[in-house]
Design an enzyme around this catalytic site. Sequence first.
Site, PDB file in Angstrom:
ATOM      1  N   LYS A  28     -11.811   1.598  17.486  1.00 24.73           N
ATOM      2  CA  LYS A  28     -11.300   2.942  17.553  1.00 24.73           C
ATOM      3  C   LYS A  28     -12.262   4.032  16.800  1.00 24.73           C
ATOM      4  O   LYS A  28     -12.862   3.856  16.018  1.00 24.73           O
ATOM      5  CB  LYS A  28     -10.018   2.996  16.769  1.00 24.73           C
ATOM      6  N   ARG A  52     -11.981   8.476  15.552  1.00 23.25           N
ATOM      7  CA  ARG A  52     -11.054   9.513  15.495  1.00 23.25           C
ATOM      8  C   ARG A  52     -11.403  10.780  16.133  1.00 23.25           C
ATOM      9  O   ARG A  52     -12.729  10.945  16.130  1.00 23.25           O
ATOM     10  CB  ARG A  52     -11.063   9.827  13.882  1.00 23.25           C
ATOM     11  N   ASN A  91      29.026  14.563  -1.388  1.00 23.72           N
ATOM     12  CA  ASN A  91      27.564  14.994  -1.446  1.00 23.72           C
ATOM     13  C   ASN A  91      26.419  14.066  -1.256  1.00 23.72           C
ATOM     14  O   ASN A  91      25.417  14.417  -1.609  1.00 23.72           O
ATOM     15  CB  ASN A  91      27.547  15.672  -2.894  1.00 23.72           C
ATOM     16  N   GLY A  92      26.978  12.870  -0.991  1.00 24.59           N
ATOM     17  CA  GLY A  92      25.549  11.980  -0.701  1.00 24.59           C
ATOM     18  C   GLY A  92      25.395  10.720  -1.536  1.00 24.59           C
ATOM     19  O   GLY A  92      24.755  10.092  -1.384  1.00 24.59           O
ATOM     20  N   GLU A  93      26.193  11.175  -2.828  1.00 30.98           N
ATOM     21  CA  GLU A  93      25.921  10.082  -3.995  1.00 30.98           C
ATOM     22  C   GLU A  93      26.545   8.704  -3.355  1.00 30.98           C
ATOM     23  O   GLU A  93      27.380   8.542  -2.804  1.00 30.98           O
ATOM     24  CB  GLU A  93      26.457  10.606  -5.306  1.00 30.98           C
ATOM     25  N   THR A 152      -0.128   2.769  18.841  1.00 31.33           N
ATOM     26  CA  THR A 152      -1.284   1.777  18.787  1.00 31.33           C
ATOM     27  C   THR A 152      -1.294   0.677  19.687  1.00 31.33           C
ATOM     28  O   THR A 152      -2.175   0.340  20.226  1.00 31.33           O
ATOM     29  CB  THR A 152      -1.311   1.119  17.222  1.00 31.33           C
TER      30      THR A 152
END
EC number: 2.7.6.1
Length: 327
Positions: free
Chosen positions: A203, A205, A45-47, A239
């Site tokens: 820069k 936005r 279960n991923g544990e 970036t």
Amino acid sequence: MGSIVAENRKSMMLFSGRAFPELAEEIGRHLGVAPTPTDAYGFANGELFVRYKESVRGSDAFVVQSMSAPINRWMMETLIMVDALKRGSAKRITVVLPFYPYARQDKKHRGREPISARLVADLLKTAGANRILTVDLHTAQIQGFFDGPVDHLFAMDLLADYIEKKYAGRPMAVVAPDSGRVRVAERWTDRLGGYTPLAFIHKTRDPLKPNQVVANRVVGDIKDRVCLLVDDMIDTGGTICSAADLLAEGGAAEIIVAATHPILSDPATERLQKSPISEVVVTNTLPLEDYKKIDKMTVLSIAPLVARAIREVFDDGSVTTLFGGLS
């Protein structure tokens, strides 16, 4: 006799998470100690489950985990490793995070947002960590999130030594890819002798594109110079590659990149390959799959630096001396 005096013995033990065991093993070779054998696996279960095969009682324990994808899985594994050490009576637990997870979420930009970098620090402390050792935090203020010592290492000398040797004698400019990295770029100019011009990418936005930044123009003298773009990490590469395009348009003789953490989420590799960047210099704070490696990429090992810092912590020495007082 009113007391029993035990012989004062210190033992260093190194522990490796499963995200990047090769780095932990390389650090161990520099220290002369192998990572402690560990049973670690996941349930259906991923544990996750972790158990050390040797006694950790009274040890100075160093847990090395590189927070690569899937980052939440390795974060949980680290917490479980620390908890197992605490319950096994380790004397002191230092978590070595070459890349600190959630570092970009270090403050609230808008209402109802988390400060996840602080949450990570709180989780590590609650699990039982006494100390954190990390490399090139996104912002230095994260050191204050952890209630205990934080050793903040810098990869700049490692990267700068390589760049100085390879590009010696050529006119250079240090470029910050945005205004937030200007302070880092200033440190680079000082490291390169103080005579290297500093430039940055201005820069703005786009109001029609929420949460997206558009590179505008280069501020500074970059024409006919080798332009060194510096950053702490490369994630998707947007970036850095946008900045490189502007530098090429502005007449840069050559464009190189120096960054500590090669996250390289898709489509970073493709973007870097197609960009005017001639060389990308990074460290191995994170594992790099073969498909992420390109011809123009140079990977330098961070292991010697981390090993020296671990040795100083174990010997109760000064980590600050590794950086000339910068740490």
